[in-house]
Design an enzyme around this catalytic site. Structure first.
Site, PDB file in Angstrom:
ATOM      1  N   HIS A 135       0.855  -1.186   0.000  1.00 20.02           N
ATOM      2  CA  HIS A 135       0.000   0.000   0.000  1.00 20.02           C
ATOM      3  C   HIS A 135       0.897   1.243   0.000  1.00 20.02           C
ATOM      4  O   HIS A 135       2.125   1.123   0.014  1.00 20.02           O
ATOM      5  CB  HIS A 135      -0.993  -0.030   1.157  1.00 20.02           C
ATOM      6  CG  HIS A 135      -0.395  -0.093   2.535  1.00 20.02           C
ATOM      7  ND1 HIS A 135       0.525   0.821   3.001  1.00 20.02           N
ATOM      8  CD2 HIS A 135      -0.577  -0.980   3.551  1.00 20.02           C
ATOM      9  CE1 HIS A 135       0.859   0.513   4.246  1.00 20.02           C
ATOM     10  NE2 HIS A 135       0.219  -0.589   4.604  1.00 20.02           N
ATOM     11  N   HIS A 162       3.909   1.543   2.480  1.00 26.22           N
ATOM     12  CA  HIS A 162       5.148   0.837   2.112  1.00 26.22           C
ATOM     13  C   HIS A 162       5.890   1.617   1.026  1.00 26.22           C
ATOM     14  O   HIS A 162       7.107   1.782   1.059  1.00 26.22           O
ATOM     15  CB  HIS A 162       4.850  -0.557   1.568  1.00 26.22           C
ATOM     16  CG  HIS A 162       4.029  -1.404   2.483  1.00 26.22           C
ATOM     17  ND1 HIS A 162       2.843  -1.985   2.097  1.00 26.22           N
ATOM     18  CD2 HIS A 162       4.208  -1.760   3.775  1.00 26.22           C
ATOM     19  CE1 HIS A 162       2.341  -2.668   3.114  1.00 26.22           C
ATOM     20  NE2 HIS A 162       3.140  -2.546   4.149  1.00 26.22           N
ATOM     21  N   CYS A 179       1.929  -9.580  19.501  1.00 27.45           N
ATOM     22  CA  CYS A 179       1.038  -9.133  18.413  1.00 27.45           C
ATOM     23  C   CYS A 179       1.549  -9.710  17.104  1.00 27.45           C
ATOM     24  O   CYS A 179       2.674  -9.426  16.697  1.00 27.45           O
ATOM     25  CB  CYS A 179       0.982  -7.608  18.317  1.00 27.45           C
ATOM     26  SG  CYS A 179       0.102  -7.058  16.826  1.00 27.45           S
ATOM     27  N   CYS A 212       2.286  -7.076  14.351  1.00 22.66           N
ATOM     28  CA  CYS A 212       3.602  -6.437  14.536  1.00 22.66           C
ATOM     29  C   CYS A 212       4.725  -7.470  14.549  1.00 22.66           C
ATOM     30  O   CYS A 212       5.883  -7.095  14.452  1.00 22.66           O
ATOM     31  CB  CYS A 212       3.712  -5.702  15.871  1.00 22.66           C
ATOM     32  SG  CYS A 212       2.572  -4.367  16.155  1.00 22.66           S
ATOM     33  N   CYS A 258      -3.427  -4.583  20.828  1.00 22.93           N
ATOM     34  CA  CYS A 258      -2.165  -3.993  20.385  1.00 22.93           C
ATOM     35  C   CYS A 258      -2.362  -2.490  20.185  1.00 22.93           C
ATOM     36  O   CYS A 258      -3.315  -2.077  19.534  1.00 22.93           O
ATOM     37  CB  CYS A 258      -1.738  -4.642  19.069  1.00 22.93           C
ATOM     38  SG  CYS A 258      -0.498  -3.676  18.203  1.00 22.93           S
ATOM     39  N   HIS A 289      -2.209  -1.848  16.222  1.00 21.67           N
ATOM     40  CA  HIS A 289      -3.229  -2.423  15.344  1.00 21.67           C
ATOM     41  C   HIS A 289      -4.634  -2.443  15.938  1.00 21.67           C
ATOM     42  O   HIS A 289      -5.597  -2.700  15.226  1.00 21.67           O
ATOM     43  CB  HIS A 289      -2.821  -3.847  14.927  1.00 21.67           C
ATOM     44  CG  HIS A 289      -1.609  -3.852  14.054  1.00 21.67           C
ATOM     45  ND1 HIS A 289      -0.337  -3.958  14.560  1.00 21.67           N
ATOM     46  CD2 HIS A 289      -1.472  -3.707  12.721  1.00 21.67           C
ATOM     47  CE1 HIS A 289       0.529  -3.900  13.557  1.00 21.67           C
ATOM     48  NE2 HIS A 289      -0.126  -3.747  12.441  1.00 21.67           N
ATOM     49  N   LYS A 311      -3.264   5.747  11.342  1.00 26.10           N
ATOM     50  CA  LYS A 311      -2.259   5.084  10.517  1.00 26.10           C
ATOM     51  C   LYS A 311      -2.960   4.268   9.448  1.00 26.10           C
ATOM     52  O   LYS A 311      -3.803   3.430   9.764  1.00 26.10           O
ATOM     53  CB  LYS A 311      -1.386   4.161  11.368  1.00 26.10           C
ATOM     54  CG  LYS A 311      -0.279   3.499  10.546  1.00 26.10           C
ATOM     55  CD  LYS A 311       0.480   2.422  11.304  1.00 26.10           C
ATOM     56  CE  LYS A 311       1.598   1.855  10.442  1.00 26.10           C
ATOM     57  NZ  LYS A 311       1.861   0.450  10.637  1.00 26.10           N
ATOM     58  N   LYS A 321      -3.811  -1.968   5.946  1.00 27.89           N
ATOM     59  CA  LYS A 321      -4.739  -2.949   5.381  1.00 27.89           C
ATOM     60  C   LYS A 321      -5.617  -3.539   6.476  1.00 27.89           C
ATOM     61  O   LYS A 321      -6.794  -3.780   6.267  1.00 27.89           O
ATOM     62  CB  LYS A 321      -3.948  -4.081   4.704  1.00 27.89           C
ATOM     63  CG  LYS A 321      -3.176  -3.648   3.491  1.00 27.89           C
ATOM     64  CD  LYS A 321      -4.062  -3.410   2.298  1.00 27.89           C
ATOM     65  CE  LYS A 321      -4.361  -4.729   1.590  1.00 27.89           C
ATOM     66  NZ  LYS A 321      -4.944  -4.518   0.275  1.00 27.89           N
TER      67      LYS A 321
HETATM   68  N1  MSP Z   1       8.961  -6.854   7.867  1.00 28.33           N
HETATM   69  C1  MSP Z   1       9.085  -5.736   8.736  1.00 28.33           C
HETATM   70  C2  MSP Z   1      10.368  -4.997   8.489  1.00 28.33           C
HETATM   71  C3  MSP Z   1      11.613  -5.806   8.641  1.00 28.33           C
HETATM   72  S1  MSP Z   1      13.036  -4.893   8.297  1.00 28.33           S
HETATM   73  C4  MSP Z   1      14.289  -5.838   8.784  1.00 28.33           C
HETATM   74  C5  MSP Z   1       7.908  -4.793   8.515  1.00 28.33           C
HETATM   75  N2  MSP Z   1       7.282  -4.896   7.359  1.00 28.33           N
HETATM   76  S2  MSP Z   1       5.978  -4.072   6.953  1.00 28.33           S
HETATM   77  O1  MSP Z   1       5.663  -4.544   5.636  1.00 28.33           O
HETATM   78  O2  MSP Z   1       4.978  -4.217   7.937  1.00 28.33           O
HETATM   79  O3  MSP Z   1       6.315  -2.558   6.974  1.00 28.33           O
HETATM   80  C6  MSP Z   1       7.392  -2.048   6.296  1.00 28.33           C
HETATM   81  C7  MSP Z   1       7.471  -0.545   6.320  1.00 28.33           C
HETATM   82  O4  MSP Z   1       6.264   0.072   5.873  1.00 28.33           O
HETATM   83  C8  MSP Z   1       7.762   0.020   7.701  1.00 28.33           C
HETATM   84  O5  MSP Z   1       8.834   0.942   7.605  1.00 28.33           O
HETATM   85  C9  MSP Z   1       6.497   0.741   8.058  1.00 28.33           C
HETATM   86  O6  MSP Z   1       6.739   1.844   8.870  1.00 28.33           O
HETATM   87  C10 MSP Z   1       6.003   1.172   6.695  1.00 28.33           C
HETATM   88  N3  MSP Z   1       4.598   1.495   6.761  1.00 28.33           N
HETATM   89  C11 MSP Z   1       3.536   0.654   6.910  1.00 28.33           C
HETATM   90  N4  MSP Z   1       2.401   1.404   7.038  1.00 28.33           N
HETATM   91  C12 MSP Z   1       2.723   2.718   6.969  1.00 28.33           C
HETATM   92  C13 MSP Z   1       2.007   3.919   6.913  1.00 28.33           C
HETATM   93  N5  MSP Z   1       0.714   3.962   7.046  1.00 28.33           N
HETATM   94  N6  MSP Z   1       2.701   5.062   6.700  1.00 28.33           N
HETATM   95  C14 MSP Z   1       4.056   5.068   6.468  1.00 28.33           C
HETATM   96  N7  MSP Z   1       4.756   3.965   6.520  1.00 28.33           N
HETATM   97  C15 MSP Z   1       4.144   2.798   6.919  1.00 28.33           C
HETATM   98  O7  MSP Z   1       7.625  -3.994   9.387  1.00 28.33           O
END
Ligand code: MSP
Length: 509
Positions: free
Chosen positions: A19, A22, A127, A130, A145, A148, A296, A299
């Protein structure tokens, strides 16, 4: 010896499709990577996927497939987004690859042999979204959590533990001696006070499910997903695979992460490296969250927006630009369609796009499209503004303030548009006696466009190359790097420009 600028994104869980949250992290890294290449540096830009853990295992199960097959099926969904968004990564690591799993086992074995791992019982909340052990006190309503808002699992299992608490002093010394280790500063303060408050040892393995890298000395345990995932930053750089490349690449210059995963990167990760006797990264840069309706975006909460929903309408360049410019890098920021539309029309359609089409149209009408002679004499107003742009952009990216970089570009565009309105070349054109003045003004303007193409290129690579083409410079930068690429006056007079299609057509609500 290290000779490479090394930047990483977090690796993304493959439980679902990407999304815009990411993509926010990944685009930010891409801008930094492209800028360092523009400076002529050797860059290694890494991204990838985090494929182990309970969360991925659960989604696979919900879809009735094996976790690895599930991960395989998700990879194209991630790759297509990075491709569309023009993400110039140099490597894409998957944690299920042999080049990752084997060195991860070696690393953990090393910690075990050094006496930093012991067996114990973990009792407490977890969680799955997380993939994080929680502390009871932080849960909402005793069971939810805080990130979430979903119920946590209550675990009681025999785990191996990593002696995280042992590294408290060494971590505090790191933050003290290297204030740049965690950025921005407010985030550093949070980390310092968290560590000052005391550290608990960290559960490093799980036994209640099987999807992970087996603990080498006790394979009924799998390595806790975060301990496995963090190591992607070294395995992809050659640790356990190519020691010589590892020497040239490690330590990472910047790990860019969202603030939700800062502790893993700024506390657990350096402690693991200290325990293994490996250098710690230079900087962990935490950005804020994209919010939808003040929350925040995620999904899980059904507020996830797929990047294509926006790029289909606004285009990729505008997409990349918008989030950097609109949301102060480091802070949370609300996303809305209206603000994106407003930004697009103000900065890109009326700003950059209008500037380019005006200047190119005037060159077409008054000089047959050819760049006039460079005027002699003192530096003009745009040349001076251009020098400020170069300085500000460089300071902004190297200090990791991407919003300031986008703002510097935007302000230069505005200055150039203001200049044209004030000198009104269309009036000069009516007076044959003022032809040299007209030529001087358009030379300034066309050089300004060239400079814009240079500095837009890390943020809006596609618009930059279209602009180059319109400026009659087919090969972007003609192989030049900064600072030469920004030297005023390098467009040759006589260069044949062409107006081409508008870069950013105005969009209606
Ligand atoms: N798999 C772990 C990271 C491991 S790194 C050794 C993880 N993955 S994640 O897919 O959940 O998230 C990855 C990144 O996306 C994180 O930096 C997270 O902050 C970012 N984001 C997820 N949702 C977000 C928003 N709504 N806004 C900005 N960034 C966000 O965590």
């Amino acid at each position: 010896m290290k000779d490479t600028f090394y930047i990483t994104t977090p690796i993304y869980y493959v439980n679902d499709v990407p999304h815009i949250g990411h993509a926010y992290t990944t685009v930010a890294c891409d801008v930094i990577a492209r800028y360092h290449r523009l400076r002529g540096e050797k860059v290694f830009f890494l991204t990838g996927t985090d494929e182990h853990g309970e969360k991925v295992a659960q989604s696979a199960e919900e879809h009735g497939v094996e976790p690895k097959a599930w991960a395989d099926s998700m990879i194209p969904r991630w790759r297509e987004v990075w491709e569309r968004l023009q993400i110039s990564f140099d490597d894409f690591i998957r944690t299920t690859e042999e080049r990752h799993e084997r060195p991860v086992q070696e690393f953990v074995q090393r910690l075990y042999d050094r006496g930093d791992i012991y067996q114990g019982i973990y009792r407490g909340p977890y969680c799955v979204s997380c993939e994080e052990f929680k502390v009871e006190g932080e849960l909402l309503e005793g069971n939810l959590c805080p990130i979430h808002g979903q119920p946590v699992e209550w675990l009681e299992e025999e785990n191996y533990f990593f002696r995280l608490s042992k590294y408290r002093e060494e971590l505090l010394r790191l933050y003290e001696e290297h204030p740049e280790f965690v950025q921005p500063r407010e985030r550093r303060n949070e980390v310092v006070s968290f560590v000052r408050g005391g550290l608990q040892d960290l559960s490093l393995s799980r036994v209640s499910f099987e999807w992970g890298v087996p603990v080498p000395w006790d394979p009924k345990h799998v390595i806790y997903v975060w301990i496995d995932a963090l190591q992607n930053y070294i395995t992809a750089a050659g640790f356990g695979n190519d020691p010589e490349r590892f020497e040239r690449t490690w330590p990472a210059d910047v790990h860019v992460v969202g603030k939700d995963i800062l502790r893993f990167h700024a506390v657990i990760w350096p402690a693991m490296l200290m325990a293994a006797g490996i250098d710690v990264p230079r900087t962990v840069l935490a950005h804020g969250w994209l919010l939808v309706g003040g929350q925040k975006m995620s999904k899980t909460k059904l507020t996830g927006i797929h990047p294509f929903e926006l790029t289909d309408h606004f285009g990729v360049d505008a997409y990349r630009y918008y989030f950097l410019r609109e949301v102060q890098f480091g802070q949370d920021g609300n996303f809305s369609w209206e603000s994106m539309l407003a930004r697009y029309n103000a900065d890109l359609a009326n700003g950059l796009g209008n500037l380019a089409s005006r200047v190119l149209a005037m060159l077409g009408s008054y000089f047959d499209g050819a760049v006039p002679e460079r005027p002699e004499g003192e530096a003009g107003r745009l040349q001076e503004a251009g020098a400020r742009l170069a300085e500000r952009f460089d300071a902004a990216v190297t200090s990791l303030d991407l919003t300031a970089a986008a703002a510097a570009l935007d302000e230069f565009v505005r200055e150039a548009n203001r200049y044209l309105v004030e000198v009104a070349p269309w009036k000069l054109a009516g007076d044959p006696g003022r032809r040299p003045e007209l030529a001087a003004v358009l030379y300034e303007a066309v050089e300004a466009l060239r400079l814009i193409a240079v500095y837009a290129s890390p943020i809006m690579p596609d618009a930059a190359s279209r602009l180059w083409e319109q400026l009659g410079i087919p090969e972007p930068l003609a192989g030049q790097v900064l600072p030469e690429a920004a030297r005023w006056g390098s467009i040759a007079s006589g260069t044949k420009t062409n107006r081409g299609e508008g870069l950013f057509p105005r969009l209606d609500a």
